[in-house]
Design a protein around this motif. Structure first.
Motif, PDB file in Angstrom:
ATOM      1  N   SER A 172       0.833  -1.205   0.000  1.00  0.00           N
ATOM      2  CA  SER A 172       0.000   0.000   0.000  1.00  0.00           C
ATOM      3  C   SER A 172       0.868   1.256   0.000  1.00  0.00           C
ATOM      4  O   SER A 172       2.057   1.221   0.320  1.00  0.00           O
ATOM      5  CB  SER A 172      -0.923   0.003   1.223  1.00  0.00           C
ATOM      6  OG  SER A 172      -0.186   0.296   2.387  1.00  0.00           O
ATOM      7  N   TYR A 173       0.214   2.368  -0.320  1.00  0.00           N
ATOM      8  CA  TYR A 173       0.914   3.652  -0.331  1.00  0.00           C
ATOM      9  C   TYR A 173       1.394   4.015   1.073  1.00  0.00           C
ATOM     10  O   TYR A 173       2.469   4.581   1.238  1.00  0.00           O
ATOM     11  CB  TYR A 173      -0.003   4.759  -0.865  1.00  0.00           C
ATOM     12  CG  TYR A 173      -0.132   4.761  -2.368  1.00  0.00           C
ATOM     13  CD1 TYR A 173       0.796   5.420  -3.151  1.00  0.00           C
ATOM     14  CD2 TYR A 173      -1.175   4.110  -3.001  1.00  0.00           C
ATOM     15  CE1 TYR A 173       0.691   5.438  -4.530  1.00  0.00           C
ATOM     16  CE2 TYR A 173      -1.297   4.124  -4.371  1.00  0.00           C
ATOM     17  CZ  TYR A 173      -0.355   4.788  -5.135  1.00  0.00           C
ATOM     18  OH  TYR A 173      -0.475   4.797  -6.500  1.00  0.00           O
ATOM     19  N   ASN A 174       0.584   3.684   2.087  1.00  0.00           N
ATOM     20  CA  ASN A 174       0.982   4.011   3.459  1.00  0.00           C
ATOM     21  C   ASN A 174       2.228   3.226   3.869  1.00  0.00           C
ATOM     22  O   ASN A 174       3.103   3.765   4.538  1.00  0.00           O
ATOM     23  CB  ASN A 174      -0.164   3.736   4.424  1.00  0.00           C
ATOM     24  CG  ASN A 174      -1.239   4.792   4.350  1.00  0.00           C
ATOM     25  OD1 ASN A 174      -1.235   5.630   3.458  1.00  0.00           O
ATOM     26  ND2 ASN A 174      -2.165   4.764   5.278  1.00  0.00           N
ATOM     27  N   GLU A 175       2.300   1.962   3.476  1.00  0.00           N
ATOM     28  CA  GLU A 175       3.481   1.166   3.788  1.00  0.00           C
ATOM     29  C   GLU A 175       4.708   1.698   3.051  1.00  0.00           C
ATOM     30  O   GLU A 175       5.799   1.769   3.621  1.00  0.00           O
ATOM     31  CB  GLU A 175       3.240  -0.304   3.419  1.00  0.00           C
ATOM     32  CG  GLU A 175       2.216  -0.988   4.293  1.00  0.00           C
ATOM     33  CD  GLU A 175       1.904  -2.393   3.804  1.00  0.00           C
ATOM     34  OE1 GLU A 175       2.814  -3.070   3.277  1.00  0.00           O
ATOM     35  OE2 GLU A 175       0.745  -2.805   3.947  1.00  0.00           O
ATOM     36  N   GLU A 220       0.825   9.115   9.355  1.00  0.00           N
ATOM     37  CA  GLU A 220      -0.016   7.930   9.170  1.00  0.00           C
ATOM     38  C   GLU A 220      -0.884   7.641  10.391  1.00  0.00           C
ATOM     39  O   GLU A 220      -1.846   6.878  10.308  1.00  0.00           O
ATOM     40  CB  GLU A 220       0.827   6.703   8.807  1.00  0.00           C
ATOM     41  CG  GLU A 220       1.908   6.339   9.780  1.00  0.00           C
ATOM     42  CD  GLU A 220       3.211   7.080   9.568  1.00  0.00           C
ATOM     43  OE1 GLU A 220       3.993   7.114  10.511  1.00  0.00           O
ATOM     44  OE2 GLU A 220       3.456   7.635   8.486  1.00  0.00           O
ATOM     45  N   GLU A 253      -5.091   8.009   4.064  1.00  0.00           N
ATOM     46  CA  GLU A 253      -4.280   7.307   3.059  1.00  0.00           C
ATOM     47  C   GLU A 253      -3.307   8.287   2.421  1.00  0.00           C
ATOM     48  O   GLU A 253      -3.670   9.431   2.131  1.00  0.00           O
ATOM     49  CB  GLU A 253      -5.177   6.705   1.978  1.00  0.00           C
ATOM     50  CG  GLU A 253      -6.052   5.572   2.463  1.00  0.00           C
ATOM     51  CD  GLU A 253      -5.258   4.335   2.841  1.00  0.00           C
ATOM     52  OE1 GLU A 253      -4.263   4.014   2.149  1.00  0.00           O
ATOM     53  OE2 GLU A 253      -5.618   3.708   3.846  1.00  0.00           O
TER      54      GLU A 253
END
Length: 129
Positions: A3-6, A62, A67
């Protein structure tokens, strides 16, 4: 698929591959915005957008439950919009239109009625009804 957050978390930790991956994924949006709000050379706009994204990576929190894709997109859109607004020339109707000292507002043709004539015309029409 990560994911973008990761990716953002890894990028904040110093993973340069994650930064590159985020920049690569945002490239279509960068191109779209560079065409929508042109202000300099295309390459400069893409480079400025990448700098905005890198800054957004480091500013992203975060913990707020949002997101990164939404945060990064909004940062880019507002950046390009603000730069476009600053570079966009404004036209004043009081600017000189030619060497004869005529202002642009003086050269605009009217529809025939002055404001006073329009006012009295409206009153007459109202009275006739």
């Amino acid at each position: 698929m990560i994911s973008y957050n990761e990716l953002c978390f890894k990028a904040k930790s110093g993973d340069k591959d994650s930064v590159y991956e985020i920049l690569k994924k945002f490239n279509p949006l960068l191109i779209k915005l560079a065409k929508k709000f042109p202000y300099d050379s295309f390459d400069d706009m893409i480079q400025d957008g990448r700098e905005v994204l890198i800054t957004a990576i480091h500013q992203f929190d975060e913990k707020k439950g949002k997101e990164f894709i939404a945060y990064g997109s909004m940062q880019l859109k507002f950046y390009f919009l603000n730069v476009y607004r600053k570079k966009k020339p404004f036209l004043s109707l009081n600017a000189k239109a030619d060497d004869d000292e005529d202002e642009i507002i003086d050269l605009i043709e009217s529809d025939g009625l002055t404001p006073e004539e329009k006012f009295f015309d409206d009153i007459m029409k109202k009275d006739l009804k």
